[in-house]
Structures are given as structure tokens and as C-alpha cells.
Design an enzyme around this catalytic site. Sequence first.
Site, PDB file in Angstrom:
ATOM      1  N   ARG A  55      -6.772   6.748   4.658  1.00 58.16           N
ATOM      2  CA  ARG A  55      -7.485   6.287   3.795  1.00 58.16           C
ATOM      3  C   ARG A  55      -8.335   5.215   4.483  1.00 58.16           C
ATOM      4  NH1 ARG A  55      -5.709   4.425  -1.832  1.00 58.16           N
ATOM      5  NH2 ARG A  55      -3.904   3.156  -0.786  1.00 58.16           N
ATOM      6  N   ASP A  57     -11.422   2.740   5.985  1.00 56.76           N
ATOM      7  CA  ASP A  57     -12.273   1.793   5.297  1.00 56.76           C
ATOM      8  C   ASP A  57     -13.644   2.029   5.562  1.00 56.76           C
ATOM      9  OD1 ASP A  57      -9.992   0.407   4.875  1.00 56.76           O
ATOM     10  OD2 ASP A  57     -10.081  -0.776   6.581  1.00 56.76           O
ATOM     11  N   ARG A 206      -8.192  -2.058  13.696  1.00 58.42           N
ATOM     12  CA  ARG A 206      -9.440  -2.970  14.033  1.00 58.42           C
ATOM     13  C   ARG A 206      -9.184  -4.527  14.360  1.00 58.42           C
ATOM     14  NH1 ARG A 206     -13.281  -3.583   9.957  1.00 58.42           N
ATOM     15  NH2 ARG A 206     -12.092  -2.798   8.665  1.00 58.42           N
TER      16      ARG A 206
END
Length: 276
Positions: A55, A57, A206
Site C-alpha cells: 500500500r 503512500d 524513505r
Amino acid sequence: MDERIRLRLDVSYDGTDFSGWAVQPTRRTVAGVLVETLDLVLGAGAVTGLTVAGRTDAGVHATGQVCHLDLPTLAWREHQGRLLRRVARLLPGDVRVRAMTEVPADFDARFSATFRRYEYRVTDAPWGAEPLRRRDILAWSRPLDLAALNVAAAGLVGEHDFAAYCRRKENATTVREVTRLDWRRDPDGILVATVQADAFCQAMVRSLVGAMLTAGDGRRPVAWPSGLLARRERSSEVTVAPAHGLTLVAVGYPDDPAEYAHRADRTRRLRLPVES
């Protein structure tokens, strides 16, 4: 109940104008657009059980996303020869379904996956990112040392508790196994980090990139990113790299379809929530 069939969809998208993958009532999302489009072709409510491998972002892109869904067997038999083209005509230009494949009912796009692979792109050119690449490349204002980036990356490979790099969720483990993490500089000068793991917790990729970039530009020692693995809470010192540089490029599954259910059961036992 009508007999239903399971399909695997291979999906690509430019995440810039999406609020992530998951359906949100008041926001434009990849899953929302897919369901709306399939409803137009097959009828409202025909598609059920849409499940994605990762999923992503808001702002994150994909060239190798995978999801599965169920639909009535009769509808699939009626439309399968032309469904891909019909969906392509109706979808907006920033999302594509590249393949629709019939799979066993125990295939699970999320839990049957053996790995997810991401790439993160950065330019340290003094003029920034080229205009046509600004949506998928982060412009970094300091020169980056490729060797330093790879030393920092090497210390993060393996099975570790990545709590310092994750947004913790209740009753969810932050232990992950990173099987690949390295950097290259392409001929056009773009730096590309490749990150592969069995799964990732939310914001992990990230966060790892953000930590490595500070080592790559000399503001932190190259051992600093791996040193954070000793922590059991998210580190406030880690800056999460912007979403637009990140692309999900591949999801792996067992070669033998007979292994789909076994892999899914094993993954569920290891962890409940899995975020990418």
C-alpha cells in the site's frame, strides 16, 4: 452464491496526483480509480476483495505493483478477451493495468509475496532535476559520494529490528529482513538506491534513504545509519525522504503456484499488519 474467479493485476502508476493506494472516500486513490473503472465495465459491485502487495503512500510511484481481486466467473469469461483494452480506454493516463492473469484462489497479492523491491532516485546535479523527471527524482542540494552511500547501505542489510526507521503500529513487529540495499550512479548521473526486503513497515524505505543521504553528503558518519538499529523507538533524527523519488519496481512470488497458500500462511504468522 455465484462462482467467482481470482485475477492478478499488474499495475503501474504515477503517484503524484494520488493520495496513496488505499480507497479513501473523499480522496483520489489508485485503488479507488481501479474499482470505479472496473465497476463501469463489469457493473457496480462485481469486483470484490481487492488486495494489494504494497500500500504505497501518497506521491509514491509504481512500475511493478501487484494486486488481486475476485469477480464472477461468468463476467470474466464474457469479458476476458477485451477487458484489458476496455479498462485501458477508461483509466486516466497516470495509472495502467499492464496484465490481468487468472490465478488460483489461494493466491494472495499481499501475503503470498516473497519480496518487494523499490528504487529511489536522486540527482545531486547543481541545476537540480531535469524538468521531465522532476516527478520521480529528488533534487539534492549537496554533492553525494557513491562509495559512502554504499558503505552506509551495507550496514543495513540483513534481518534487524528497524524500529528507528518505522512508524510503529500496535501489535505489529518492526523486524524485517533486507536482502538487498545498494546504490549506483547511472550514465545520466542519477543516483539510484535499490532496496529489497520480505516486507517493509510504513515509511521504512524513505527513512532509510533519508539517513543514507546524510551519510552520502558527509553530514553524518557512514556508520550512523546502521548505528540507529540499536534503538527500539523511531528516531527523531531521521528525516523521511520525499515520496516522489520512490518507485515500487517489483514484487516476487513463489515460482510454484502450489506454494502460494503456504507462503501466505507463513507470512501471516510472522506479522499481522504489513505496510510498504
